[in-house]
Write a protein that holds these residues in place. Structure first.
Motif, PDB file in Angstrom:
ATOM      1  N   MET A   1       0.820  -1.195   0.000  1.00 49.29           N
ATOM      2  CA  MET A   1       0.000   0.000   0.000  1.00 49.29           C
ATOM      3  C   MET A   1       0.859   1.253   0.000  1.00 49.29           C
ATOM      4  O   MET A   1       0.485   2.249  -0.588  1.00 49.29           O
ATOM      5  CB  MET A   1      -0.934   0.000   1.213  1.00 49.29           C
ATOM      6  CG  MET A   1      -2.092  -0.963   1.090  1.00 49.29           C
ATOM      7  SD  MET A   1      -3.118  -0.662  -0.341  1.00 49.29           S
ATOM      8  CE  MET A   1      -3.760   0.941   0.026  1.00 49.29           C
ATOM      9  N   PHE A   2       2.019   1.174   0.656  1.00 49.31           N
ATOM     10  CA  PHE A   2       2.922   2.321   0.679  1.00 49.31           C
ATOM     11  C   PHE A   2       3.337   2.698  -0.738  1.00 49.31           C
ATOM     12  O   PHE A   2       3.227   3.853  -1.147  1.00 49.31           O
ATOM     13  CB  PHE A   2       4.150   2.007   1.536  1.00 49.31           C
ATOM     14  CG  PHE A   2       5.220   3.050   1.467  1.00 49.31           C
ATOM     15  CD1 PHE A   2       5.083   4.236   2.165  1.00 49.31           C
ATOM     16  CD2 PHE A   2       6.356   2.852   0.700  1.00 49.31           C
ATOM     17  CE1 PHE A   2       6.060   5.218   2.098  1.00 49.31           C
ATOM     18  CE2 PHE A   2       7.336   3.821   0.631  1.00 49.31           C
ATOM     19  CZ  PHE A   2       7.189   5.003   1.329  1.00 49.31           C
ATOM     20  N   VAL A   3       3.797   1.730  -1.502  1.00 45.72           N
ATOM     21  CA  VAL A   3       4.274   2.007  -2.862  1.00 45.72           C
ATOM     22  C   VAL A   3       3.116   2.446  -3.750  1.00 45.72           C
ATOM     23  O   VAL A   3       3.253   3.383  -4.546  1.00 45.72           O
ATOM     24  CB  VAL A   3       4.992   0.782  -3.459  1.00 45.72           C
ATOM     25  CG1 VAL A   3       5.348   0.999  -4.910  1.00 45.72           C
ATOM     26  CG2 VAL A   3       6.235   0.462  -2.655  1.00 45.72           C
ATOM     27  N   SER A   4       1.985   1.801  -3.595  1.00 49.14           N
ATOM     28  CA  SER A   4       0.818   2.166  -4.385  1.00 49.14           C
ATOM     29  C   SER A   4       0.390   3.603  -4.111  1.00 49.14           C
ATOM     30  O   SER A   4       0.116   4.367  -5.038  1.00 49.14           O
ATOM     31  CB  SER A   4      -0.332   1.198  -4.070  1.00 49.14           C
ATOM     32  OG  SER A   4      -1.466   1.502  -4.818  1.00 49.14           O
ATOM     33  N   SER A   5       0.365   4.005  -2.853  1.00 49.02           N
ATOM     34  CA  SER A   5      -0.008   5.379  -2.498  1.00 49.02           C
ATOM     35  C   SER A   5       1.042   6.391  -2.932  1.00 49.02           C
ATOM     36  O   SER A   5       0.705   7.498  -3.347  1.00 49.02           O
ATOM     37  CB  SER A   5      -0.225   5.498  -0.990  1.00 49.02           C
ATOM     38  OG  SER A   5      -1.398   4.865  -0.616  1.00 49.02           O
ATOM     39  N   THR A   6       2.292   6.012  -2.829  1.00 50.05           N
ATOM     40  CA  THR A   6       3.369   6.910  -3.241  1.00 50.05           C
ATOM     41  C   THR A   6       3.222   7.309  -4.707  1.00 50.05           C
ATOM     42  O   THR A   6       3.498   8.443  -5.087  1.00 50.05           O
ATOM     43  CB  THR A   6       4.739   6.243  -3.012  1.00 50.05           C
ATOM     44  OG1 THR A   6       4.864   5.903  -1.649  1.00 50.05           O
ATOM     45  CG2 THR A   6       5.882   7.164  -3.388  1.00 50.05           C
ATOM     46  N   GLN A   7       2.750   6.382  -5.519  1.00 51.14           N
ATOM     47  CA  GLN A   7       2.649   6.622  -6.955  1.00 51.14           C
ATOM     48  C   GLN A   7       1.664   7.722  -7.328  1.00 51.14           C
ATOM     49  O   GLN A   7       1.760   8.292  -8.405  1.00 51.14           O
ATOM     50  CB  GLN A   7       2.279   5.320  -7.674  1.00 51.14           C
ATOM     51  CG  GLN A   7       3.374   4.299  -7.632  1.00 51.14           C
ATOM     52  CD  GLN A   7       4.665   4.830  -8.198  1.00 51.14           C
ATOM     53  OE1 GLN A   7       4.710   5.326  -9.323  1.00 51.14           O
ATOM     54  NE2 GLN A   7       5.717   4.764  -7.417  1.00 51.14           N
ATOM     55  N   PHE A   8       0.721   8.029  -6.447  1.00 44.68           N
ATOM     56  CA  PHE A   8      -0.204   9.116  -6.741  1.00 44.68           C
ATOM     57  C   PHE A   8       0.527  10.454  -6.848  1.00 44.68           C
ATOM     58  O   PHE A   8       0.219  11.279  -7.679  1.00 44.68           O
ATOM     59  CB  PHE A   8      -1.269   9.240  -5.641  1.00 44.68           C
ATOM     60  CG  PHE A   8      -2.403   8.284  -5.784  1.00 44.68           C
ATOM     61  CD1 PHE A   8      -3.246   8.340  -6.870  1.00 44.68           C
ATOM     62  CD2 PHE A   8      -2.626   7.325  -4.823  1.00 44.68           C
ATOM     63  CE1 PHE A   8      -4.298   7.461  -7.005  1.00 44.68           C
ATOM     64  CE2 PHE A   8      -3.677   6.444  -4.934  1.00 44.68           C
ATOM     65  CZ  PHE A   8      -4.511   6.501  -6.028  1.00 44.68           C
ATOM     66  N   LEU A  97      -3.056  -4.386  -5.857  1.00 39.38           N
ATOM     67  CA  LEU A  97      -2.650  -4.333  -4.444  1.00 39.38           C
ATOM     68  C   LEU A  97      -3.747  -3.743  -3.567  1.00 39.38           C
ATOM     69  O   LEU A  97      -4.090  -4.291  -2.525  1.00 39.38           O
ATOM     70  CB  LEU A  97      -1.365  -3.517  -4.306  1.00 39.38           C
ATOM     71  CG  LEU A  97      -0.127  -4.118  -4.961  1.00 39.38           C
ATOM     72  CD1 LEU A  97       1.008  -3.115  -4.963  1.00 39.38           C
ATOM     73  CD2 LEU A  97       0.273  -5.399  -4.269  1.00 39.38           C
ATOM     74  N   THR A  98      -4.294  -2.639  -4.000  1.00 38.59           N
ATOM     75  CA  THR A  98      -5.314  -1.946  -3.213  1.00 38.59           C
ATOM     76  C   THR A  98      -6.579  -2.772  -3.075  1.00 38.59           C
ATOM     77  O   THR A  98      -7.148  -2.878  -1.995  1.00 38.59           O
ATOM     78  CB  THR A  98      -5.642  -0.586  -3.867  1.00 38.59           C
ATOM     79  OG1 THR A  98      -4.444   0.163  -3.971  1.00 38.59           O
ATOM     80  CG2 THR A  98      -6.656   0.189  -3.061  1.00 38.59           C
ATOM     81  N   GLY A  99      -6.999  -3.359  -4.184  1.00 38.60           N
ATOM     82  CA  GLY A  99      -8.264  -4.084  -4.187  1.00 38.60           C
ATOM     83  C   GLY A  99      -8.265  -5.367  -3.384  1.00 38.60           C
ATOM     84  O   GLY A  99      -9.322  -5.837  -2.964  1.00 38.60           O
ATOM     85  N   SER A 100      -7.109  -5.951  -3.157  1.00 35.33           N
ATOM     86  CA  SER A 100      -7.082  -7.234  -2.456  1.00 35.33           C
ATOM     87  C   SER A 100      -6.448  -7.161  -1.073  1.00 35.33           C
ATOM     88  O   SER A 100      -6.545  -8.103  -0.289  1.00 35.33           O
ATOM     89  CB  SER A 100      -6.338  -8.267  -3.300  1.00 35.33           C
ATOM     90  OG  SER A 100      -5.028  -7.830  -3.577  1.00 35.33           O
ATOM     91  N   CYS A 101      -5.856  -6.041  -0.738  1.00 32.41           N
ATOM     92  CA  CYS A 101      -5.134  -5.908   0.523  1.00 32.41           C
ATOM     93  C   CYS A 101      -6.055  -6.053   1.736  1.00 32.41           C
ATOM     94  O   CYS A 101      -5.781  -6.821   2.658  1.00 32.41           O
ATOM     95  CB  CYS A 101      -4.421  -4.563   0.548  1.00 32.41           C
ATOM     96  SG  CYS A 101      -3.088  -4.496   1.712  1.00 32.41           S
ATOM     97  N   VAL A 102      -7.146  -5.336   1.733  1.00 32.80           N
ATOM     98  CA  VAL A 102      -8.065  -5.373   2.875  1.00 32.80           C
ATOM     99  C   VAL A 102      -8.760  -6.736   2.953  1.00 32.80           C
ATOM    100  O   VAL A 102      -8.979  -7.270   4.035  1.00 32.80           O
ATOM    101  CB  VAL A 102      -9.075  -4.213   2.801  1.00 32.80           C
ATOM    102  CG1 VAL A 102     -10.110  -4.311   3.890  1.00 32.80           C
ATOM    103  CG2 VAL A 102      -8.347  -2.881   2.871  1.00 32.80           C
ATOM    104  N   ALA A 103      -9.066  -7.308   1.791  1.00 38.66           N
ATOM    105  CA  ALA A 103      -9.677  -8.643   1.784  1.00 38.66           C
ATOM    106  C   ALA A 103      -8.718  -9.681   2.363  1.00 38.66           C
ATOM    107  O   ALA A 103      -9.145 -10.612   3.055  1.00 38.66           O
ATOM    108  CB  ALA A 103     -10.084  -9.024   0.368  1.00 38.66           C
TER     109      ALA A 103
END
Length: 139
Positions: A1-8, A97-103
């Protein structure tokens, strides 16, 4: 999630350099951020459904591997449009990553530990947004 959020946000300080390097106008630069966001939003919708079918761990590994590969390929972008395509691919990876992380947290952690686990995930996302621009400046 860190890398995914950083990309924004990581692209924001890089946009003037991208404009100079590829000789493009300011109007096209927003597409680099928009392509990532659009791809992430669409792929996140499907990532949870696909992770139900093939498993959360596989989706998380696929998302991490594809994110790593897409980010490495940024250095090989030949022109603006190849960079745009790479931003789109990076967004798809971020959506996985985002869509499956919480699941994954729901499946892996017991009921009494899910709040703490989701807190760490959300903290990682927030930290990525905080550090996105400084990382972009360092790049």
């Amino acid at each position: 999630m860190f890398v995914s959020s950083t990309q924004f946000l990581i692209m924001a300080p890089l946009l003037p350099q991208v404009a100079r390097q590829y000789c493009i106008g300011q109007g096209l630069l927003g597409l680099l951020v928009g392509a990532y966001s659009l791809a992430l939003g669409v792929s996140a919708l499907f990532a949870g459904v696909v992770s139900d079918q093939i498993g959360r761990r596989k989706i998380l590994l696929l998302g991490s591997a594809s994110m790593s590969l897409a980010l490495l390929m940024h250095a090989m972008a030949l022109d603006f449009y190849s960079l745009l395509a790479l931003r789109f691919l990076t967004g798809i990876s971020g959506g996985l990553l985002t869509g499956s992380c919480v699941a994954y947290v729901r499946d892996y952690f017991s009921f009494d530990k899910r709040g703490k686990a989701n807190g760490w995930i959300m903290t990682g996302g927030a930290l990525g947004q905080i550090l996105g621009i400084p990382f972009g400046v360092l790049l």
